[in-house]
Design an enzyme around this catalytic site. Sequence first.
Site, PDB file in Angstrom:
ATOM      1  N   HIS A 182       0.823  -1.207   0.000  1.00  9.53           N
ATOM      2  CA  HIS A 182       0.000   0.000   0.000  1.00  9.53           C
ATOM      3  C   HIS A 182       0.864   1.267   0.000  1.00  9.53           C
ATOM      4  O   HIS A 182       0.494   2.288   0.564  1.00  9.53           O
ATOM      5  CB  HIS A 182      -0.934  -0.007   1.219  1.00  9.53           C
ATOM      6  CG  HIS A 182      -1.943  -1.122   1.175  1.00  9.53           C
ATOM      7  ND1 HIS A 182      -2.776  -1.428   2.226  1.00  9.53           N
ATOM      8  CD2 HIS A 182      -2.250  -2.009   0.189  1.00  9.53           C
ATOM      9  CE1 HIS A 182      -3.548  -2.455   1.889  1.00  9.53           C
ATOM     10  NE2 HIS A 182      -3.248  -2.828   0.665  1.00  9.53           N
TER      11      HIS A 182
HETATM   12  C1  LIG Z   1       0.388  -7.376  -4.787  1.00  7.54           C
HETATM   13  C2  LIG Z   1      -0.537  -6.260  -4.439  1.00  7.54           C
HETATM   14  C3  LIG Z   1      -1.728  -6.542  -3.790  1.00  7.54           C
HETATM   15  C4  LIG Z   1      -2.592  -5.502  -3.437  1.00  7.54           C
HETATM   16  N1  LIG Z   1      -3.812  -5.804  -2.912  1.00  7.54           N
HETATM   17  C5  LIG Z   1      -4.712  -4.802  -2.699  1.00  7.54           C
HETATM   18  C6  LIG Z   1      -6.043  -5.097  -2.284  1.00  7.54           C
HETATM   19  O1  LIG Z   1      -6.428  -6.249  -2.136  1.00  7.54           O
HETATM   20  N2  LIG Z   1      -6.891  -4.056  -2.061  1.00  7.54           N
HETATM   21  C7  LIG Z   1      -6.495  -2.754  -2.220  1.00  7.54           C
HETATM   22  O2  LIG Z   1      -7.294  -1.861  -1.977  1.00  7.54           O
HETATM   23  N3  LIG Z   1      -5.243  -2.455  -2.619  1.00  7.54           N
HETATM   24  C8  LIG Z   1      -4.358  -3.451  -2.891  1.00  7.54           C
HETATM   25  N4  LIG Z   1      -3.109  -3.148  -3.350  1.00  7.54           N
HETATM   26  C9  LIG Z   1      -2.744  -1.726  -3.510  1.00  7.54           C
HETATM   27  C10 LIG Z   1      -3.440  -1.088  -4.708  1.00  7.54           C
HETATM   28  O3  LIG Z   1      -3.602  -2.034  -5.735  1.00  7.54           O
HETATM   29  C11 LIG Z   1      -2.600   0.087  -5.218  1.00  7.54           C
HETATM   30  O4  LIG Z   1      -2.357   0.988  -4.157  1.00  7.54           O
HETATM   31  C12 LIG Z   1      -3.331   0.857  -6.327  1.00  7.54           C
HETATM   32  O5  LIG Z   1      -3.787  -0.037  -7.310  1.00  7.54           O
HETATM   33  C13 LIG Z   1      -2.428   1.910  -6.944  1.00  7.54           C
HETATM   34  O6  LIG Z   1      -3.169   2.636  -7.907  1.00  7.54           O
HETATM   35  P1  LIG Z   1      -2.513   3.822  -8.749  1.00  7.54           P
HETATM   36  O7  LIG Z   1      -3.578   4.340  -9.643  1.00  7.54           O
HETATM   37  O8  LIG Z   1      -1.818   4.739  -7.831  1.00  7.54           O
HETATM   38  O9  LIG Z   1      -1.358   3.125  -9.600  1.00  7.54           O
HETATM   39  P2  LIG Z   1      -1.425   1.886 -10.617  1.00  7.54           P
HETATM   40  O10 LIG Z   1      -2.713   1.173 -10.540  1.00  7.54           O
HETATM   41  O11 LIG Z   1      -0.196   1.101 -10.392  1.00  7.54           O
HETATM   42  O12 LIG Z   1      -1.397   2.576 -12.039  1.00  7.54           O
HETATM   43  C14 LIG Z   1      -0.259   3.170 -12.606  1.00  7.54           C
HETATM   44  C15 LIG Z   1      -0.250   2.859 -14.095  1.00  7.54           C
HETATM   45  O13 LIG Z   1       0.667   3.700 -14.762  1.00  7.54           O
HETATM   46  C16 LIG Z   1       1.427   2.949 -15.691  1.00  7.54           C
HETATM   47  N5  LIG Z   1       2.675   3.665 -15.875  1.00  7.54           N
HETATM   48  C17 LIG Z   1       3.662   3.874 -14.967  1.00  7.54           C
HETATM   49  N6  LIG Z   1       4.649   4.603 -15.496  1.00  7.54           N
HETATM   50  C18 LIG Z   1       4.288   4.881 -16.772  1.00  7.54           C
HETATM   51  C19 LIG Z   1       4.899   5.615 -17.830  1.00  7.54           C
HETATM   52  N7  LIG Z   1       6.091   6.224 -17.684  1.00  7.54           N
HETATM   53  N8  LIG Z   1       4.261   5.690 -19.027  1.00  7.54           N
HETATM   54  C20 LIG Z   1       3.051   5.080 -19.189  1.00  7.54           C
HETATM   55  N9  LIG Z   1       2.427   4.384 -18.227  1.00  7.54           N
HETATM   56  C21 LIG Z   1       3.042   4.293 -17.029  1.00  7.54           C
HETATM   57  C22 LIG Z   1       1.544   1.593 -15.054  1.00  7.54           C
HETATM   58  O14 LIG Z   1       1.861   0.587 -15.975  1.00  7.54           O
HETATM   59  C23 LIG Z   1       0.171   1.426 -14.411  1.00  7.54           C
HETATM   60  O15 LIG Z   1      -0.762   0.855 -15.292  1.00  7.54           O
HETATM   61  C24 LIG Z   1      -2.232  -4.167  -3.715  1.00  7.54           C
HETATM   62  C25 LIG Z   1      -1.043  -3.881  -4.367  1.00  7.54           C
HETATM   63  C26 LIG Z   1      -0.200  -4.926  -4.751  1.00  7.54           C
HETATM   64  C27 LIG Z   1       1.078  -4.594  -5.481  1.00  7.54           C
END
Ligand SMILES: Cc1cc2nc3c(=O)[nH]c(=O)nc-3n(C[C@H](O)[C@H](O)[C@H](O)COP(=O)(O)OP(=O)(O)OC[C@H]3O[C@@H](n4cnc5c(N)ncnc54)[C@H](O)[C@@H]3O)c2cc1C
Length: 537
Positions: free
Chosen positions: A467
């Site tokens: 997280h």
């Molecule tokens: C193993 C695991 C289990 C988890 N389980 C849970 C759970 O059960 N419940 C829960 O609430 N949370 C869970 N989490 C946490 C939650 O999934 C994350 O905190 C959340 O999904 C992050 O969302 P975000 O939009 O910040 O980033 P992300 O969803 O990671 O999105 C970022 C996106 O940007 C893209 N990207 C990055 N850099 C670039 C670039 N330079 N150019 C183009 N694209 C790029 C990536 O490929 C990705 O698709 C878990 C996390 C992990 C790793």
Amino acid sequence: MELLLSVIHGHGLLAAFIFLLVNLSPSSSLSQGNGLPRMTSNIKEVLGKSFDYIVVGGGTAGCPLAATLSEKFSVLLIERGGSPYENPTLLDKKYFGFPFLQTDEFSSVAQRFISEDGVPNLRGRVLGGTSTINAGFYSRASADFIKRVGWDEKLVKEAYEWVESKIVFKPLLTKWSSAVMSALLEAGILPFNGFSWDHVAGTKIGGTVFDSDRKRHISADLLERGNSSNIVVLLNATVKNIVFQRDGNKSAVRGIRFIKSNGSINQTYEAYLSQPENSSQHGDVILSAGALGSPQILLLSGIGPRGHLQTFSIPLLLDLKGVGQDMQDNPGIPLIIRAKPEYRLPEPPQVVGIAKDFKFIVEGFVLPVSFNATTLMRVSIKLAFPESKGKLELNSTDPRQNPVVLFNYLAEEKDLRECVQMVQLVKKVARSRSIARFLGTKPRINVTSNPNELRNFCRKNVRTYYHFHGGCSIGSVIDRDYRVIGVKGLRVLDGSTLSESPGTNPMATLLMLGRYQGIKILKERENGSAFGSQQHP
Ligand SMILES: Cc1cc2nc3c(=O)[nH]c(=O)nc-3n(C[C@H](O)[C@H](O)[C@H](O)COP(=O)(O)OP(=O)(O)OC[C@H]3O[C@@H](n4cnc5c(N)ncnc54)[C@H](O)[C@@H]3O)c2cc1C
Ligand SMILES: *[C@@H]1O[C@H](CO)[C@@H](O)[C@H](O)[C@H]1NC(C)=O
Ligand SMILES: *[C@@H]1O[C@H](CO)[C@@H](O)[C@H](O)[C@H]1NC(C)=O
Ligand SMILES: *[C@@H]1O[C@H](CO)[C@@H](O)[C@H](O)[C@H]1NC(C)=O
Ligand SMILES: *[C@@H]1O[C@H](CO)[C@@H](O)[C@H](O)[C@H]1NC(C)=O
Ligand SMILES: *[C@@H]1O[C@H](CO)[C@@H](O)[C@H](O)[C@H]1NC(C)=O
Ligand SMILES: *[C@@H]1O[C@H](CO)[C@@H](O)[C@H](O)[C@H]1NC(C)=O
Ligand SMILES: *[C@@H]1O[C@H](CO)[C@@H](O)[C@H](O)[C@H]1NC(C)=O
Ligand SMILES: *[C@@H]1O[C@H](CO)[C@@H](O)[C@H](O)[C@H]1NC(C)=O
Ligand SMILES: *[C@@H]1O[C@H](CO)[C@@H](O)[C@H](O)[C@H]1NC(C)=O
Ligand SMILES: *[C@@H]1O[C@H](CO)[C@@H](O)[C@H](O)[C@H]1NC(C)=O
């Protein structure tokens, strides 16, 4: 601390996994799901073109944001990974956790990184982002959190419901989850709140993104809720930096510069924001690249601490010291239980214990440790409000390389003290009669009860709960409307903007936030106050 029962052997699952991987011919990779927007890896389709909004990162927050903006505007959604809809194993609960076993530097759907603390960690590299690979547990933020960050409660509720009505389900409790639930109650994590989205003290069953057919739903499914004729999704393209122009004495965003994810770093391409005559009609580039990706792109664009940018000879655009600061991860302690063959299926968590004034969050899940269906059951606990903070810096000017991240787990004395308390609690859960009855044997959890030794145990066994957040904090990098301070036409919206992990788990709130801020932007545009005027300082 290990409970060794028996290790499972079996090749069936491996065979199925390989079959499905081989069966995915690259030529099928551009086929579309029902109602999803156009997806392409063909750079020519966007090269040099202009869009009202450009969302960088098709992840948890990025997809609902792009869908919402598309109701009124043209949107380019650019994602470094491929499409999960072409890979059935990814969206099948049976294979939960398999992507964690198969990581490589540039193309795996889960990208591994090891923080400077030495703790291995993961993030998504695929459309849907980390929501495509995570454990899918869905739980809203507390009313208190929403008040503190100053969001509009009614709009927040509507945004959560918009997400929930499409991709969130009530789980059918498995035997393992029922056992964990009883164990949480037996350990005194009360009251029992039944099924609830809400962040309430005690033990509850949470929402899940897995439906009753064991199919995973992801943030990208929400693209179907947008106007698909207004969105182009460019896959397998990694954004390198932002392209600027001068606007009076301020820098304004012109567009983005990107590379093919599997191509040369020197072969770059550009796409632009539409340039309307009336600047109040101007859209934004919105970084939704995650807690590692968004600060990384700002740094690569010359927005960040001057000294650090000099080290990499990146021309300074704006000396913004907060970029990459305040990185945090919740310390987690997993107690591991080796399972009998009949429990060999990977299982995401379905119940959660919220204990000691919301300080400790306990879940139980089963993860594969190999493709031959060897699994490990875990009862895991996280510290919800750690004080320790770290930072993120570049390690390379290649946007595909992980930045260097330090979380400083348990560096603050308070965090270490609380870790000792939480180990005592998770031990109680793992040693409960309910778990023993489920396993058919008394679990032997070898964890000391000596508080001094527990401090060492914590330092040695601290892991991530996945997280992690921070890097683009409100007040130091962005304002309350998620605009990057001192730059026109640039926002950040994802886990990098959080100062704590909301609710029990952050995904629900990040999905909500994509919708919520999308609606805010649409309303702002209706008011004609988007660009330049009425900005917060
Ligand atoms: C193993 C695991 C289990 C988890 N389980 C849970 C759970 O059960 N419940 C829960 O609430 N949370 C869970 N989490 C946490 C939650 O999934 C994350 O905190 C959340 O999904 C992050 O969302 P975000 O939009 O910040 O980033 P992300 O969803 O990671 O999105 C970022 C996106 O940007 C893209 N990207 C990055 N850099 C670039 C670039 N330079 N150019 C183009 N694209 C790029 C990536 O490929 C990705 O698709 C878990 C996390 C992990 C790793
Ligand atoms: C299963 O995988 C584990 C770890 O990769 C390995 O040690 C074990 O020998 C494998 N078992 C079989 C039956 O292949
Ligand atoms: C996109 O990248 C993924 C992961 O590397 C790959 O499997 C897929 O074939 C690529 N698609 C295209 C069209 O390049
Ligand atoms: C979707 O966008 C297209 C193109 O801008 C427009 O013609 C159409 O009316 C929109 N549909 C809806 C339901 O808004
Ligand atoms: C920027 O320019 C505007 C008018 O062109 C002026 O009012 C303002 O003071 C300038 N700001 C700075 C920081 O120079
Ligand atoms: C990148 O992927 C595309 C599509 O899968 C492929 O045609 C191309 O050869 C790959 N390029 C490199 C440098 O691997
Ligand atoms: C990119 O360009 C730099 C400088 O021009 C050169 O040193 C480097 O080898 C090039 N890299 C690739 C992958 O072509
Ligand atoms: C930083 O880059 C160096 C050289 O490429 C590499 O050895 C090291 O592992 C990288 N560090 C991180 C944290 O990725
Ligand atoms: C428990 O762990 C300690 C330290 O790791 C070890 O010395 C001890 O022998 C273990 N006890 C049992 C019963 O396994
Ligand atoms: C739109 O304008 C109205 C009236 O000036 C104001 O009350 C409201 O807060 C504005 N909304 C947004 C999203 O800017
Ligand atoms: C710009 O657009 C806004 C909203 O449509 C409108 O209120 C304003 O009068 C326009 N300004 C100019 C200079 O055209």
